[in-house]
Enzyme design. Sequence first.
Site, PDB file in Angstrom:
ATOM      1  N   SER A  82     -21.650  -1.534  16.506  1.00 32.65           N
ATOM      2  CA  SER A  82     -20.871  -1.133  15.335  1.00 32.65           C
ATOM      3  C   SER A  82     -21.041   0.355  15.034  1.00 32.65           C
ATOM      4  O   SER A  82     -20.434   0.873  14.105  1.00 32.65           O
ATOM      5  CB  SER A  82     -21.286  -1.966  14.117  1.00 32.65           C
ATOM      6  N   TYR A 122     -26.465 -14.738   6.298  1.00 31.42           N
ATOM      7  CA  TYR A 122     -25.821 -13.710   7.119  1.00 31.42           C
ATOM      8  C   TYR A 122     -25.274 -14.295   8.423  1.00 31.42           C
ATOM      9  O   TYR A 122     -25.903 -15.116   9.073  1.00 31.42           O
ATOM     10  CB  TYR A 122     -26.823 -12.582   7.460  1.00 31.42           C
ATOM     11  N   GLN A 163     -19.981  -8.191  10.040  1.00 32.59           N
ATOM     12  CA  GLN A 163     -19.798  -6.820  10.535  1.00 32.59           C
ATOM     13  C   GLN A 163     -18.327  -6.398  10.443  1.00 32.59           C
ATOM     14  O   GLN A 163     -18.017  -5.213  10.411  1.00 32.59           O
ATOM     15  CB  GLN A 163     -20.294  -6.739  11.982  1.00 32.59           C
ATOM     16  N   LYS A 193     -16.483  -3.825   7.542  1.00 34.71           N
ATOM     17  CA  LYS A 193     -16.522  -2.373   7.371  1.00 34.71           C
ATOM     18  C   LYS A 193     -15.219  -1.651   7.697  1.00 34.71           C
ATOM     19  O   LYS A 193     -14.762  -0.791   6.934  1.00 34.71           O
ATOM     20  CB  LYS A 193     -17.672  -1.793   8.203  1.00 34.71           C
ATOM     21  N   THR A 198      17.886  -2.485 -14.592  1.00 37.28           N
ATOM     22  CA  THR A 198      17.353  -3.791 -14.223  1.00 37.28           C
ATOM     23  C   THR A 198      18.245  -4.269 -13.080  1.00 37.28           C
ATOM     24  O   THR A 198      19.440  -3.941 -13.046  1.00 37.28           O
ATOM     25  CB  THR A 198      17.409  -4.804 -15.386  1.00 37.28           C
ATOM     26  N   HIS A 199      17.651  -4.990 -12.157  1.00 40.18           N
ATOM     27  CA  HIS A 199      18.380  -5.413 -10.944  1.00 40.18           C
ATOM     28  C   HIS A 199      18.946  -4.205 -10.195  1.00 40.18           C
ATOM     29  O   HIS A 199      19.948  -4.322  -9.490  1.00 40.18           O
ATOM     30  CB  HIS A 199      19.512  -6.400 -11.265  1.00 40.18           C
ATOM     31  N   ASN A 203      13.510  14.970   4.374  1.00 41.70           N
ATOM     32  CA  ASN A 203      13.108  13.575   4.244  1.00 41.70           C
ATOM     33  C   ASN A 203      11.864  13.392   3.370  1.00 41.70           C
ATOM     34  O   ASN A 203      10.951  14.219   3.411  1.00 41.70           O
ATOM     35  CB  ASN A 203      12.833  12.983   5.632  1.00 41.70           C
ATOM     36  N   GLU A 257       7.716   7.527   1.693  1.00 40.00           N
ATOM     37  CA  GLU A 257       7.921   6.378   2.595  1.00 40.00           C
ATOM     38  C   GLU A 257       6.594   5.835   3.103  1.00 40.00           C
ATOM     39  O   GLU A 257       6.406   4.615   3.227  1.00 40.00           O
ATOM     40  CB  GLU A 257       8.800   6.793   3.772  1.00 40.00           C
ATOM     41  N   LYS A 307      18.747  17.761   7.438  1.00 37.24           N
ATOM     42  CA  LYS A 307      17.947  16.715   6.788  1.00 37.24           C
ATOM     43  C   LYS A 307      16.716  17.237   6.057  1.00 37.24           C
ATOM     44  O   LYS A 307      16.101  18.212   6.452  1.00 37.24           O
ATOM     45  CB  LYS A 307      17.460  15.693   7.830  1.00 37.24           C
ATOM     46  N   SER A 349      14.161  17.006  10.108  1.00 32.19           N
ATOM     47  CA  SER A 349      14.493  16.155  11.245  1.00 32.19           C
ATOM     48  C   SER A 349      14.441  16.989  12.518  1.00 32.19           C
ATOM     49  O   SER A 349      14.792  18.170  12.505  1.00 32.19           O
ATOM     50  CB  SER A 349      15.898  15.583  11.042  1.00 32.19           C
ATOM     51  N   ASN A 360     -30.045  -7.181   7.549  1.00 32.80           N
ATOM     52  CA  ASN A 360     -29.127  -7.943   6.694  1.00 32.80           C
ATOM     53  C   ASN A 360     -29.139  -7.448   5.247  1.00 32.80           C
ATOM     54  O   ASN A 360     -28.078  -7.281   4.639  1.00 32.80           O
ATOM     55  CB  ASN A 360     -29.466  -9.432   6.743  1.00 32.80           C
TER      56      ASN A 360
HETATM   57  N1  ARG Z   1     -24.024  -4.190  12.219  1.00 32.20           N
HETATM   58  C1  ARG Z   1     -24.434  -5.291  11.421  1.00 32.20           C
HETATM   59  C2  ARG Z   1     -23.384  -5.583  10.337  1.00 32.20           C
HETATM   60  O1  ARG Z   1     -22.612  -4.726  10.100  1.00 32.20           O
HETATM   61  C3  ARG Z   1     -25.729  -4.970  10.766  1.00 32.20           C
HETATM   62  C4  ARG Z   1     -26.531  -6.195  10.463  1.00 32.20           C
HETATM   63  C5  ARG Z   1     -27.011  -6.781  11.738  1.00 32.20           C
HETATM   64  N2  ARG Z   1     -27.775  -7.942  11.492  1.00 32.20           N
HETATM   65  C6  ARG Z   1     -28.051  -8.809  12.427  1.00 32.20           C
HETATM   66  N3  ARG Z   1     -28.720  -9.828  12.108  1.00 32.20           N
HETATM   67  N4  ARG Z   1     -27.604  -8.667  13.660  1.00 32.20           N
HETATM   68  O2  ARG Z   1     -23.329  -6.614   9.758  1.00 32.20           O
END
Ligand code: ARG
Length: 476
Positions: free
Chosen positions: A40, A334, A339, A342, A172-173, A302, A307, A300, A294, A127
Site C-alpha cells: 500500500s 481488522y 486497506q 484509503k 421551476t421545471h 467552453n 462541467e 468557442k 476549442s 491495525n
Molecule cells: N496497509 C494496511 C491498511 O491500510 C495497514 C494495516 C496492516 N495490518 C495488517 N494486519 N496487515 O490497512
Amino acid sequence: MIAPEPPEPAPGATPAGAKTLWHGRFASAPADELLAYTVSLPFDRLLYRDDIVGSRAHVRGLARAGILTDAERDAVLAALDTTQAELDDESFVFAPSDEDIHTAVERRVTELAGSAGAKLHTGRSRNDQIATDLRLFTKSALLDIARRVLRLQRVLLTRAEEAGDEYLPGYTHLQRAQPVLLAHHLMAHGWALSRDVDRLLDARRRGDVSPLGAGALAGSSLPLDPDAVAADLGFAARFENSLDVTSDRDFVAEALFVLALLGVHLSRIGEEIVLWSTDEFGFIRLDDAYSTGSSMLPQKKNPDIAELARGKAGRLIGNLTGLLATLKGLPLAYNRDLQEDKEPLFDTVEQITLALSAVEGMFATLAFKHDRMRAAADSPYAAATDLAELLVAQGTPFREAHAIVGALVRRALDGEAPLYELVEAEPRLGANGSALLAPGVSVTRRTTPGGAGPGPVAIQLGRFRALLSADAARLA
Ligand code: ARG
C-alpha cells in the site's frame, strides 16, 4: 570477471534480502506476486506526517509506562525527526521491503536508533496505527475543506451584495416561473454550502477518537495509557472498544458522504453555469482565465470547470458507494479489506480541494449580463401570480382568481391582444393590474420572510453574513 552469485535470501526475507515484519514465523520469503498485490506504500505514503505524529505520541507513552528509558525515547524521537526531514525533502530512500508507510518509517527509525528503534512498535499494531493515521488525516482534511467552502461562500456573498436589486427569472421545471433577485439566487447556493460546513464539522467531531492502544484487536498486557496518548495527539477521546476502533471506518464513509454531497452541490452550481453561459441563456460571461477554447472551432469558449464540477461528482459518489460495499460484509475486527479505504478517501479529498478552488475562481471572475437577465424576467407572463394575488386582495377566492388570470394569459397567447391590454380591459384588474406588468415591479412584491424580493433579501444577506462570521470563528 564473472559476477558473484547473489546470496540466497535468508529465511523469511524478501527477495531483496530485507526482512519482513513477521520473518520469525515464516520459513520462506514472500512471493513477488504477493508483495505486488498487497503493498500500500504507493498511496499510503501520503500519511507519513500523521504516521510520525502518531509514533511520537506512542513513544512518549512507552517512556511514561517505563518501557523505554528517557534516553531511548529521545533517541527514537530524534530518529523520527530525521525520518520526517528525509520524507519532507524527498531524500528518503524506500526499500523494496517497505510494504507500507508504517514499515518504511519503522525500518528507518531502527536503522537510525538501533535497539531503541526496535522498541518503537511495542504494544502497538499496524491495525491501531493505521486507524490513528487515517483519523488524523481525516480530521485535518475536513477542517481544511470546510475553510475552502467558507471562501467560496464569501465569494457568493460578495457577488450577491454587488448584484443589488438586479433580478432574473426564477425557474421551476426549468420553465420561467417568477422573477427573483440575483442575490437571492446566489444565496440559495450559499445556504446549501453552509449545511456542508456544518456536516464537515459534525463528521470531524464524530471521528475525533484515538485508536492508539487498541493493539491488533484486544488491547495490551503492557501498562499503556490510551487516554494520555489520545490527549497527546489532540483527540477528543480514546476508543471505548478495541475491536470496534480497529475495524471502524464509519468516519471514512461519513467523510466520503459529506464530501460527495458537497460535490453534488458544486455539480448543481456547475450545471447552472453551463446553462447560463450558453448563447440561449446568455446570463453570464466567463472570464478567459477560467474557460477553455476549442482545438478546432475558433469561436468557442467552453465552461470546462463547471462541467468537471458536474462530472466529477459521479466519481465522488462512486468513492462513497465503493467503500460502503467494501465494509458491508466484514467480520470483526481488522481485515485487510480495510486497506481499500484509503484511495477513495485520498481521491475525494484531492478532487474536492481542486474543485473548490476552481469554482471559487470561476465565480469570482465571471460577469453577469444583467440586461439579458432582466429581459428574460420582464415577460409580462411572469407577473401572472401577482395579478391573481391582486384579485385575492379584493376578496376573490384564489382558485377563481387563478382561472380569471389563466384565461387572460391563454387569450394573449392565442394572439387576441397583448396581455397588458387584456388586463387593462378586465374590470376587476384595470390599471392597478396592468401596473404590475411593468418591468421590475413583480420582484419587489415578494415581501414575505425568506422570499425573493429586496426587503427579505436584505435581511437574508445580513443573516448569511453573520453565519459566515460565526463559521469563521468555528473554523479558526
Ligand atoms: N496497509 C494496511 C491498511 O491500510 C495497514 C494495516 C496492516 N495490518 C495488517 N494486519 N496487515 O490497512
